[in-house]
Design a protein around this motif. Structure first.
Motif, PDB file in Angstrom:
ATOM      1  N   PHE A   1      48.958  69.479  63.498  1.00  0.00           N
ATOM      2  CA  PHE A   1      49.428  68.415  62.101  1.00  0.00           C
ATOM      3  C   PHE A   1      50.570  69.412  61.354  1.00  0.00           C
ATOM      4  CE2 PHE A   1      50.207  68.137  57.451  1.00  0.00           C
ATOM      5  CZ  PHE A   1      50.282  66.827  57.383  1.00  0.00           C
ATOM      6  N   LEU A   2      50.705  70.233  62.051  1.00  0.00           N
ATOM      7  CA  LEU A   2      52.040  71.669  61.372  1.00  0.00           C
ATOM      8  C   LEU A   2      52.847  71.265  62.033  1.00  0.00           C
ATOM      9  CD1 LEU A   2      50.114  75.023  59.936  1.00  0.00           C
ATOM     10  CD2 LEU A   2      51.665  73.169  58.424  1.00  0.00           C
ATOM     11  N   TRP A   3      51.942  71.244  63.188  1.00  0.00           N
ATOM     12  CA  TRP A   3      53.661  71.047  65.056  1.00  0.00           C
ATOM     13  C   TRP A   3      54.167  69.885  64.361  1.00  0.00           C
ATOM     14  CZ3 TRP A   3      49.736  72.762  69.408  1.00  0.00           C
ATOM     15  CH2 TRP A   3      49.989  74.072  68.958  1.00  0.00           C
ATOM     16  N   ALA A   4      53.262  68.910  64.674  1.00  0.00           N
ATOM     17  CA  ALA A   4      54.254  67.784  64.376  1.00  0.00           C
ATOM     18  C   ALA A   4      54.999  67.099  63.157  1.00  0.00           C
ATOM     19  CB  ALA A   4      53.022  66.336  64.274  1.00  0.00           C
TER      20      ALA A   4
ATOM     21  N   LYS B   1      52.448  57.536  61.334  1.00  0.00           N
ATOM     22  CA  LYS B   1      52.931  57.370  60.212  1.00  0.00           C
ATOM     23  C   LYS B   1      53.759  57.217  59.322  1.00  0.00           C
ATOM     24  CE  LYS B   1      53.183  52.662  59.688  1.00  0.00           C
ATOM     25  NZ  LYS B   1      54.904  51.559  58.972  1.00  0.00           N
ATOM     26  N   PHE B   2      52.158  58.596  58.439  1.00  0.00           N
ATOM     27  CA  PHE B   2      52.406  59.538  57.785  1.00  0.00           C
ATOM     28  C   PHE B   2      54.400  60.473  58.154  1.00  0.00           C
ATOM     29  CE2 PHE B   2      52.517  63.813  55.506  1.00  0.00           C
ATOM     30  CZ  PHE B   2      52.369  62.918  54.336  1.00  0.00           C
ATOM     31  N   LEU B   3      54.590  60.646  59.164  1.00  0.00           N
ATOM     32  CA  LEU B   3      55.700  61.513  59.350  1.00  0.00           C
ATOM     33  C   LEU B   3      57.066  60.332  59.449  1.00  0.00           C
ATOM     34  CD1 LEU B   3      54.640  63.701  62.843  1.00  0.00           C
ATOM     35  CD2 LEU B   3      54.798  64.247  60.185  1.00  0.00           C
TER      36      LEU B   3
ATOM     37  N   MET C   1      43.759  61.476  63.039  1.00  0.00           N
ATOM     38  CA  MET C   1      44.117  60.809  63.023  1.00  0.00           C
ATOM     39  C   MET C   1      45.722  60.450  63.861  1.00  0.00           C
ATOM     40  SD  MET C   1      40.996  60.355  64.262  1.00  0.00           S
ATOM     41  CE  MET C   1      41.173  58.640  65.167  1.00  0.00           C
ATOM     42  N   PRO C   2      46.105  59.992  65.064  1.00  0.00           N
ATOM     43  CA  PRO C   2      47.856  60.208  65.636  1.00  0.00           C
ATOM     44  C   PRO C   2      47.839  58.975  64.686  1.00  0.00           C
ATOM     45  CG  PRO C   2      46.602  61.175  67.898  1.00  0.00           C
ATOM     46  CD  PRO C   2      45.047  59.795  66.245  1.00  0.00           C
TER      47      PRO C   2
ATOM     48  N   GLU D   1      48.002  67.249  51.903  1.00  0.00           N
ATOM     49  CA  GLU D   1      48.945  66.644  52.702  1.00  0.00           C
ATOM     50  C   GLU D   1      47.338  66.099  53.460  1.00  0.00           C
ATOM     51  OE1 GLU D   1      53.309  67.185  52.173  1.00  0.00           O
ATOM     52  OE2 GLU D   1      52.493  66.958  53.812  1.00  0.00           O
ATOM     53  N   TYR D   2      47.370  67.444  54.207  1.00  0.00           N
ATOM     54  CA  TYR D   2      46.618  67.008  56.225  1.00  0.00           C
ATOM     55  C   TYR D   2      44.692  66.449  55.791  1.00  0.00           C
ATOM     56  CZ  TYR D   2      43.340  68.531  60.582  1.00  0.00           C
ATOM     57  OH  TYR D   2      42.275  68.539  61.155  1.00  0.00           O
ATOM     58  N   GLU D   3      44.473  66.775  54.596  1.00  0.00           N
ATOM     59  CA  GLU D   3      42.839  66.404  54.032  1.00  0.00           C
ATOM     60  C   GLU D   3      43.691  64.650  53.774  1.00  0.00           C
ATOM     61  OE1 GLU D   3      41.165  68.562  50.824  1.00  0.00           O
ATOM     62  OE2 GLU D   3      40.943  70.153  51.898  1.00  0.00           O
ATOM     63  N   LEU D   4      44.635  64.125  52.931  1.00  0.00           N
ATOM     64  CA  LEU D   4      44.484  63.246  52.846  1.00  0.00           C
ATOM     65  C   LEU D   4      44.568  62.089  54.269  1.00  0.00           C
ATOM     66  CD1 LEU D   4      46.579  63.431  48.931  1.00  0.00           C
ATOM     67  CD2 LEU D   4      44.176  62.343  49.844  1.00  0.00           C
TER      68      LEU D   4
END
Length: 347
Positions: free
Chosen positions: A38-41, A100-102, A94-95, A87-90
């Motif tokens: 997630f940090l990489w993304a 969408k979040f990014l 799932m890719p 943020e990641y917890e919420l």
């Protein structure tokens, strides 16, 4: 001829294959993105590298160097890492949801995708009822398991899930585990390797594979602001969710199972329990998820005492960890507090 087969319900389809070309098939078990990915993304590769550096020190086996590296490396970025982990917890891993979040930072839009994913899983099971791979009763119990998923992280009791026969409920859980939607974490009484030697196959906790899907399935409120309250919603279960799901996600992608267990002192007068028990480079790691750092952790102390009394010439070294939202530090000489976002990096 090279053939690649993929799909969330592939395991169910494979059950209908009469023969299997042993030695000619490579298995890869995919899981949702973990926090590092997630940090990489999120384009936070610098923070991912910091955590990876601390992990390298941990791998060396030098506890003092590990503590110093953890404090030095995370000191200036601790608050940032906490916020990103929340943020990641919420959002979850799932890719499509992460994408969408990014693009939008819109958690409401992310929740819509998460709901769609869970609806698709449920609808997909109907196909297997029609094909007679699973029965209608098992299909109903799959729904019952998913409805009760919040309570099952504490302990699975079949009679609390459904009035169906225990074998039918177990079959529903087996199918959910086969497709990778849930993880089982078994109780163990072992203190040495392998921990599976002390496993109780009838005593386990059940975790959805992704915290974002868990939020969607339990219909938790979507906050306007990211805050620590997120981590301890659902009666504190999410603190354990982050710990368990991250450890499982970071286990071998070549195996369906994992080596993460929980421990409990079943004497009601003591009531001690350890959320995660696993081996890391010949060291037994006992990890307890807590809201805030404590001067002592009664559960870890109880476990330490039993580990000390364990009579075995090859008794492994023990590393007792508290996973909390606080910066790293010693709670006492033999109990270490590490930030919850750091816990998965012990693997």
């Amino acid at each position: 001829m090279h053939v690649v087969a993929a799909g969330s319900s592939l395991e169910l389809a494979l059950k209908n294959i009469g023969s299997f070309p042993v030695g000619r098939v490579v298995h890869l078990f995919m899981k949702p993105l973990d926090f590092e990915e997630f940090l990489w993304a999120r384009d936070e590769s610098f923070l991912a590298e910091i955590l990876a550096t601390v992990k390298d020190v941990f791998d060396s086996g030098d506890r003092e160097s590990f503590m110093k590296a953890m404090a030095q490396k995370t000191n200036q970025v601790h608050s940032r890492l906490v916020n990103l982990a929340l943020e990641y917890e919420l959002c979850g891993g799932m890719p499509a949801v992460v994408q969408k979040f990014l693009a939008t930072s819109d958690l409401v839009a992310c929740r819509d995708i998460q709901q769609d994913i869970m609806t698709s899983f449920r609808d997909d099971f109907s196909k297997y009822v029609k094909d007679s791979i699973i029965t209608k009763k098992v299909r109903e119990n799959i729904d019952a398991v998913l409805r009760n998923i919040g309570d099952l992280a504490k302990r699975v009791v079949f009679s609390r899930i459904s009035s169906s026969h225990a074998d039918t409920v177990k079959k529903a859980i087996d199918l959910l585990e086969d497709i990778g939607l849930v993880y089982r974490v078994y109780h163990t009484s072992a203190f040495d390797s392998p921990l599976s030697s002390g496993m109780d196959g009838n005593d386990y906790r059940l975790f959805l594979c992704d915290s974002g899907l868990f939020h969607a399935l339990t219909n938790s409120s979507i906050p306007d602001l990211i805050s620590p309250d997120i981590h301890f919603s659902n009666d504190g279960i999410l603190g354990e969710y982050f710990l368990i799901t991250e450890l499982v996600k970071r286990s071998s992608f070549k195996r369906r199972d994992h080596e993460v267990y929980f421990w409990e002192n079943k004497k009601k007068s003591e009531g001690a329990e350890i959320d995660a028990l696993l081996f890391c480079r010949n060291t037994l790691c006992a990890v307890d998820a807590k809201r805030k750092r404590q001067k002592v952790s009664p559960s870890l102390i109880s476990f330490q005492n039993r580990h000390t009394k364990f009579d075995n010439n090859h008794k492994p070294a023990l590393l007792a960890l508290v996973s909390s939202m606080d910066p790293p530090g010693y709670l006492r000489a033999d109990i270490v507090n590490i930030p919850f976002y750091m816990t998965p990096f012990i693997l």
